[in-house]
Each structure stands twice: as structure tokens, then as C-alpha cells.
Design an enzyme around this catalytic site. Structure first.
Site, short mmCIF file in Angstrom:
data_model
loop_
_atom_site.label_atom_id
_atom_site.label_comp_id
_atom_site.label_asym_id
_atom_site.label_seq_id
_atom_site.Cartn_x
_atom_site.Cartn_y
_atom_site.Cartn_z
N GLU A 223 -3.87 17.86 -0.45
CA GLU A 223 -5.32 17.85 -0.23
C GLU A 223 -5.88 16.75 -1.13
O GLU A 223 -5.97 16.93 -2.35
CB GLU A 223 -5.92 19.22 -0.56
CG GLU A 223 -5.35 20.37 0.26
CD GLU A 223 -5.61 20.23 1.75
OE1 GLU A 223 -6.41 19.35 2.15
OE2 GLU A 223 -4.99 20.98 2.53
N CYS A 257 -14.31 16.58 -3.68
CA CYS A 257 -13.56 15.69 -2.79
C CYS A 257 -14.19 15.62 -1.40
O CYS A 257 -14.02 14.62 -0.70
CB CYS A 257 -12.10 16.15 -2.69
SG CYS A 257 -11.89 17.82 -2.06
#
Length: 476
Positions: A223, A257
Site C-alpha cells: 500500500e 497517502c
């Protein structure tokens, strides 16, 4: 006192012993029952509830200041609520799946796909949402019947100490262990022969983790991040877009993010967006000293962001601070929310993931140019189209590949328990959340059950006329 090499050797021995302990426990009890998995999930949920205040305080101590409300909203609540979702669906997820059988070759046989535990899962956690990004994965790891070793970030020392000290009262070491980063631990951790490894963090570190895991043929879920754009179309209300984009962008001071990295707007709408931002932000944050506004995680990140602002300014960009008073405070490592106009195409702000409270606005006159610009770079972790026209939204979804999408808002696709979360290309690989999270940490094991009598005995050698007729029928 032991030197650095001796400390690392001791830590390696500790990691190896922990993995051996958990591996032995897996072999002794490879498939936990539904009741056992539910008990693990309920225990994890109880831990979060009983340590809610301590978790908020530890994270704030690691940041210097982290809004308690943001921690509750973005970390504690998703973890608690996510467990409730998994508990509701776990029985169905664990059920063997029926699959079709070729009746001509295998009359009377059965096919099943059985989700079974992989074994021991390693988790490498970043500092920006360290509770969410450790305990939410653990939800799916435990739901799939696995055991876990979790390595925390070097910027999460207070939280790591809390988890290391308190979690053993809830889970034995053969089920779950946490580890602090004391120098080189992340490298050694990623080289362990786990049955699966989940890494959340930067693309650069993700490449190193994947290379290390490849030595053991350990499957990885990465991720990562990237430059997730908001794309405001001409038909969408600018005020509404500003309210939504600015909330997400300055949540956790932009250190997310899946935050809005930058925003595309019609050229004619940029001035209005800036005017709305000047009104909206002081109403949300009276000044830098408010506890509602989060600090930058460390001095290096703080200086990196100031450097990017200075570079854009010296190259002709307009840099706008959205709060009254100073634009930053080194003592508290806080940087005011900023908007940047006319940043050069090759500037730091437009070429690197920002990961801070700076929002470049980019103007366009033709939506095709926006699509081409985004597609010219790495595929982002998310895109955020803002339009009331369904065809325009679908055009952007079809033409611009990304890990995920939130339409007419930003970030919130990550908070949907029944949607998979993950990147694509340079923004990551693999998924967790939802049933896909359960599948990620399971072996979807195919099982064939032969009938009492096998039709394939007709094809055993020596081959004769009957075998020829059967094969002629099958291949006609």
C-alpha cells in the site's frame, strides 16, 4: 554496552524466535474455528476500547501534537467499526464455495474452494495512521485465522511502547507480537520467511521490501501512495468542492497517502476557489496554536515541505497561507494550510508526493488535457472527480486508472468496510478491507472430491477402441 551490530543481532534473534513460536503454533492448530476467530476479533476490539485514551495520547506524543478528534475519527472509530463489520460477515466468508464440475469427465464429483489460513503474516506499519494501519489489517489477518508479527515505525515510539507493553495481556506471543524500530529492524523484518507480508509506506521503501521478500518467495501486499488528484468539473459548485477538498487535504496536516495531492479546476473557477478557501480555513482553525491542527511528524519532513514552498515561490508561484499569523512554527513543527498557484511543471510540488498541508491548484480549459497529464505520470492511489454529470464521471473513471475513486468527495472510499482498498502500478498492489481483505490473508484452496466410481477409468491404458471413442466424443 553492546554496540549497534550486537543490538541488531539480538533483535534478529528475537524476530526469528517469535516467528518460530508462531509457526509452531500454526502447525499445532492450523485452522481456528469460527468461534475462535470471533473471540480474537472481539478481544482486539476490546483492547481498542479500553485503551482509546492512551492510544490518542501516545500518537499525539509521537507527532508533537495530533488532534485527538482526528485520531478518534480516522483511527479509533474505523478500527472498532471495521471489526463489527467483519464479525457480521465472517461466517459467510469462511464457508466453502461450490464450484462447477465438468460432468463429461467427472460425473458425480464435487469441487469446492476452501478459504484456509496462510499461517504467519508480517505487517510493516507507517507512522501517519499507526493504529488504523496496524489494527485494521489485524482484523482481516485474524478473521482469516492467521497469526501476526507487527513492526512499528521509528516515528511511533510512544505508540510502539504502549502496544508492546499492553497487548500481551490480550494476546499471547504465539498469536501476536509487536516490535519497535531500533535501527535496521525493518530490513531484517522484511527478510523473514513470512507466509504473507503487508507493507504500507513510500514507493522507494516498498521496492526494497518487495525485493527482500522475493528472496523467500513471500507474497506481498504493498500500500504505497502517489499524487492523487481532485478534478473539479465546470458543472460542480465551487464552494462545495472547496469545503470538501480542504477538509480532506488538511486532515492530519495533509499527511495521508490518499489525501488530495493537488486539484485541477477550470481556469475560470480558480479565483473563486481561493476566495472560498480564505473564508473556510480560518473558521476551522483559528491559528497554528489550536490543538485541532496537527504537527508535521518530524524535523526532516517539516524542512522538506518548507523547501518545496520556497522553491515554488522563488520560481514565480503564488504561495498563499490560509491562516492569520505566521505561516509556520518550527517549535511545534506546524505549517499553516497553503494553496499554491502557478507552480512550475517540474517543481517539487508537482513532481513529488507532497504529504503535507500544501495544495497546488492547476487550471485547465479542456478535460482531455487533465486526463493526458495524469496518465503521463505514475498511476495514483486515488482520483477524486467532482461532477454532477454521470457521463463525465464515468469518462474519468474509464480513462484514468487509479487504486480507488471517491466521487464528489475525497478519501471516503477508504472508509467503506465493504470496498477493497489498494493501489495499482506504482501506488501499490493487492487489497485489504472487505471480503478481499479476508481473501488476501487466506489461501483459497481448491479441493476436488472424486465420485465413488471414476469415469476416467475408461481412459486408463492400455488404450483401445473404447478410449478412442471417448476421446473422440470429448474433442468433437
Amino acid at each position: 554496552m553492546p554496540d549497534v551490530a550486537e543490538n541488531r543481532e539480538l533483535k534478529n534473534a528475537e524476530l526469528a524466535a517469535a516467528l518460530a513460536l508462531q509457526r509452531a503454533a500454526c502447525l499445532a492448530h492450523p485452522v481456528p474455528t469460527l468461534a475462535e476467530r470471533k473471540r480474537d476479533l472481539q478481544t482486539l476490539q476490546r483492547f481498542i476500547r479500553e485503551h482509546k485514551d492512551a492510544l490518542c495520547e501516545a500518537i499525539s506524543a509521537d507527532y508533537g501534537n495530533r488532534s485527538r478528534h482526528e485520531t478518534l475519527l480516522a483511527e479509533i472509530f474505523p478500527a472498532i467499526d471495521g471489526i463489527t463489520h467483519v464479525l457480521k460477515h465472517l461466517k459467510k466468508w469462511m464457508r466453502p464455495q461450490r464450484r462447477g464440475v465438468d460432468w463429461r469427465n467427472f460425473p458425480g464429483a464435487r469441487n469446492r474452494v476452501m478459504p484456509q489460513p496462510l499461517g504467519v503474516v508480517g505487517v510493516i506499519v507507517p507512522w501517519n495512521f499507526p493504529v488504523n494501519l496496524s489494527l485494521v489489517p489485524l482484523t482481516y489477518i485474524f478473521a482469516a485465522g492467521n497469526r501476526a508479527m507487527v513492526k512499528m515505525s521509528e516515528n511511533s515510539r510512544h505508540l510502539a511502547r504502549l502496544l508492546i507493553d499492553t497487548m500481551p495481556a490480550y494476546f499471547p506471543p504465539e498469536k501476536l507480537q509487536f516490535f519497535d524500530e531500533t535501527g535496521g529492524v525493518g530490513i531484517d523484518f522484511s527478510q523473514l520467511p513470512f507466509d504473507h507480508l503487508l507493507f504500507t509506506g513510500s514507493g522507494q521503501t516498498g521496492r526494497a521490501v518487495m525485493a527482500a521478500a522475493a528472496r523467500n518467495l513471500c507474497p506481498v501486499t504493498l500500500e504505497l501512495g502517489g499524487k492523487a488528484p481532485a478534478i473539479v468539473c465546470a458543472d460542480f459548485d465551487v464552494r462545495t468542492a472547496a469545503e470538501r477538498i480542504l477538509f480532506v487535504k488538511y486532515l492530519n496536516a495533509g499527511q495521508i497517502c490518499t489525501s488530495v495531492d493537488h486539484a485541477w479546476l477550470p481556469e475560470a473557477s480558480i479565483a473563486a476557489f481561493v476566495d472560498h478557501a480564505r473564508q473556510i480555513m480560518p473558521a476551522r482553525y483559528a491559528g497554528l496554536n489550536t490543538p485541532d491542527y496537527t504537527s508535521i511528524i518530524d524535523a526532516a519532513a517539516f524542512e522538506r515541505l518548507l523547501q518545496a514552498l520556497d522553491e515554488a515561490r522563488t520560481r514565480g508561484a503564488q504561495v498563499i497561507s490560509l491562516l492569520p499569523g505566521p505561516a509556520y512554527d518550527r517549535a511545534t513543527r506546524k505549517i499553516a494550510p497553503h494553496i499554491v498557484l502557478d507552480a512550475p511543471e517540474d517543481s517539487l510540488l508537482l513532481t513529488r508526493e507532497i504529504f503535507g498541508p500544501i495544495l497546488p491548484l492547476r487550471g485547465y480549459t479542456n478535460l482531455e488535457s487533465v486526463i493526458d497529464s495524469i496518465n503521463a505520470g505514475p498511476r495514483p492511489l486515488a482520483i477524486y472527480p467532482f461532477s454532477n454529470d454521470a457521463r463525465t464521471v464515468q469518462l474519468l473513471i474509464d480513462r484514468v486508472m487509479s487504486g480507488g475513486v471517491s466521487v464528489n468527495d475525497a478519501l471516503y472510499h477508504v472508509g467503506q468496510h465493504d470496498l477493497p482498498f489498494g493501489g495499482v502500478g506504482e501506488s501499490g498492489m493487492g487489497h485489504y478491507h472487505g471480503v478481499e481483505g479476508f481473501h488476501t490473508f487466506s489461501k483459497l484452496r481448491p479441493v476436488f472430491y472424486q465420485a465413488r466410481y471414476s469415469a476416467l477409468t475408461l481412459l486408463w491404458p492400455p488404450y483401445g477402441k473404447l478410449a478412442s471413442r471417448v476421446l473422440a466424443f470429448l474433442t468433437r
